[in-house]
Write a protein that holds these residues in place. Structure first.
Motif, short mmCIF file in Angstrom:
data_model
loop_
_atom_site.label_atom_id
_atom_site.label_comp_id
_atom_site.label_asym_id
_atom_site.label_seq_id
_atom_site.Cartn_x
_atom_site.Cartn_y
_atom_site.Cartn_z
N ARG A 260 2.31 8.19 -3.89
CA ARG A 260 2.98 9.00 -2.88
C ARG A 260 4.17 9.71 -3.53
O ARG A 260 4.94 9.10 -4.27
CB ARG A 260 3.46 8.09 -1.75
N GLU B 129 6.22 6.90 -5.60
CA GLU B 129 5.89 5.53 -5.23
C GLU B 129 4.41 5.30 -5.49
O GLU B 129 3.58 6.20 -5.23
CB GLU B 129 6.21 5.26 -3.76
N SER C 47 1.06 2.09 -6.02
CA SER C 47 0.63 0.71 -5.80
C SER C 47 -0.71 0.46 -6.48
O SER C 47 -1.53 1.37 -6.62
CB SER C 47 0.51 0.42 -4.30
N SER D 70 8.52 2.14 -7.48
CA SER D 70 9.29 3.19 -6.81
C SER D 70 10.31 3.76 -7.80
O SER D 70 11.05 3.01 -8.44
CB SER D 70 10.00 2.65 -5.57
N HIS E 228 0.82 -1.22 0.00
CA HIS E 228 0.00 0.00 0.00
C HIS E 228 0.85 1.27 0.00
O HIS E 228 1.85 1.37 0.71
CB HIS E 228 -0.91 0.00 1.23
N GLU E 229 0.45 2.24 -0.80
CA GLU E 229 1.03 3.59 -0.79
C GLU E 229 -0.11 4.58 -0.67
O GLU E 229 -1.22 4.35 -1.17
CB GLU E 229 1.82 3.86 -2.08
N SER F 80 -4.90 7.88 -1.97
CA SER F 80 -5.20 6.46 -2.14
C SER F 80 -6.70 6.27 -2.32
O SER F 80 -7.51 7.09 -1.85
CB SER F 80 -4.69 5.64 -0.94
N GLY G 145 0.23 12.53 -0.91
CA GLY G 145 -0.23 11.22 -1.36
C GLY G 145 -1.74 11.15 -1.45
O GLY G 145 -2.46 11.97 -0.86
N ASN H 91 3.84 -2.83 -6.83
CA ASN H 91 4.38 -1.64 -6.19
C ASN H 91 5.51 -1.08 -7.05
O ASN H 91 6.35 -1.82 -7.55
CB ASN H 91 4.91 -1.98 -4.80
#
Length: 389
Positions: A279, A248, A250, A237, A152-153, A290, A288, A235
């Motif tokens: 993020r 980053e 996800s 990055s 999770h991000e 989500s 960020g 994920n």
């Protein structure tokens, strides 16, 4: 999943079956204790809201790790947690309404029946897994979160437990926002994650029985159980050096079977959930957002939530602002939440955070709201640690 197990498990196991390498590698062991106290000295509760003045959690963790000469890392980790949370929200589940309400959702664990009233103190073995991490990737077996939750991000925050999104301790009892994609909780599972290549890492988890009664995740469906759950997550990055910018992100998907003990016209045969998050970090700023959506295992019961936030690091002081909304199919309530606050480390083993919070349930007949100040104190210590062959 059978193909994954039959190919990856032997490959990963062969990398550690050198008796000489195993015997010569030292074993590192650590035993630690962490305590979190959440105090709500000031609160304004409206309608059915019943905020709690003090909540808390203590966790005892043990970890043993062995690094072999061939680079393979073996790890065993376990965590025993004791928690005093809001009595109406055990494991994040909750009922809002009356005895003639709708059933709980398979992901949200939110229904409209008689409000719950569970013993405040609950203790659980939340973590107990074995991990093999080598050139082929990472394999975990045991009680642990699935890859969708681990990858999770999202938005930054300053509180670890009384946080806005996927709260571990809920002073107001009204927190419904959950974008951390944790369908299976601490149920025993098999997880595999690839090595990170070009900034990307993929993972898959399989949980035969997803009905563990965890402190943060509790699924109790009157009409059946959740089983044979598959999670897939990605994920990413990336660090852009000339801009001093780190990105980053996800993506996650999960699907579990609903096995009804009593036939019900309200539930589907499966529960399916999607999630995404991003993020960004630049200098001392972090932002960020989500999002998560689930059919909640109900024929007419979709659950959707999102949260966004911004934080800044000023020396040792971290400041953050977060906002989020939750939309759940009627007759269950919708919610709007926000937090603004800061956190400061007192020492290497202690920290304190303070936040102004607002939780509001919307939608007739649900009109509850709680606002106030929440203080979170964190204490941690290593009881002992050693390394030996």
């Amino acid at each position: 999943m059978r193909l994954l197990y039959s190919t990856l498990v032997p490959a990963l196991t062969l990398t550690v079956l050198s008796p000489q390498a195993f015997a010569e590698a030292p074993t590192d062991f650590e035993l630690g204790l962490e305590g979190v106290i959440v105090i709500t000295p000031i609160s304004d509760d409206q309608n059915a809201a019943q905020s709690q003045t003090m909540l808390g959690e203590f966790s005892l963790t043990a970890e043993a790790e062995k690094l072999l000469d061939n680079g393979t890392r073996l790890r065993f980790r376990t965590a025993l947690r004791s928690q005093i949370d809001h009595p109406q929200r055990p494991g994040g589940s909750g009922e809002f309404g009356n005895a003639s309400g709708e059933p709980m959702g398979a992901f949200s664990a939110i229904g409209t029946g008689t409000p719950l009233d569970q013993p405040a103190l609950r203790s659980r073995l939340e973590t107990a897994y074995v991990q093999i991490d080598g050139g082929y990737g990472e394999l975990r077996v045991g009680k642990d979160r699935g890859v969708a939750a681990r990858f999770h991000e999202g938005a930054p925050g300053v509180l670890s437990h009384a946080r806005l999104d996927s709260a571990l301790l809920d002073p107001s009892g009204l927190s419904l926002l959950r974008t951390r994609h944790d369908l299976t909780g601490p149920s025993a599972k098999l997880s595999y994650a690839t090595p990170r290549l070009l900034g990307l890492r993929a993972g898959v988890s399989f949980t035969p029985d997803a009905n563990a009664d965890g402190l943060d995740r509790r699924i109790r469906l009157a009409e059946g159980d959740v089983s044979n759950t598959v999670e897939v997550a990605l994920n990413g990055s990336r660090y852009i050096r000339d801009q001093d910018l780190r990105l980053e992100g996800s993506l996650g998907w999960s699907r579990g079977e609903l096995e009804a003990s009593v036939p019900s016209p309200l539930y589907r045969d499966t529960v399916e959930t999607w999630s995404a998050g991003i993020r960004l970090e630049r200098h001392d700023w972090t932002a960020g957002i989500s999002w998560l959506k689930s059919d909640d295992g109900l024929l007419a019961g979709d659950y959707e939530a999102w949260s966004a936030g911004l934080s800044r690091q000023l020396g040792n002081l971290a400041l953050a602002l977060r906002y989020g909304e939750t939309e759940i199919a009627s007759p269950r309530p919708n919610a709007r939440s926000w937090r603004v606050g800061g956190a400061f480390p007192i020492s290497q083993t202690a920290g304190i955070g303070l936040s102004y919070y607002s939780e509001e349930l919307k939608g007739s007949p649900f009109r509850s709201k709680s606002e106030g100040i929440v203080v979170e104190i964190t204490l941690s210590t290593q009881i002992f640690g050693f390394s030996e062959n």
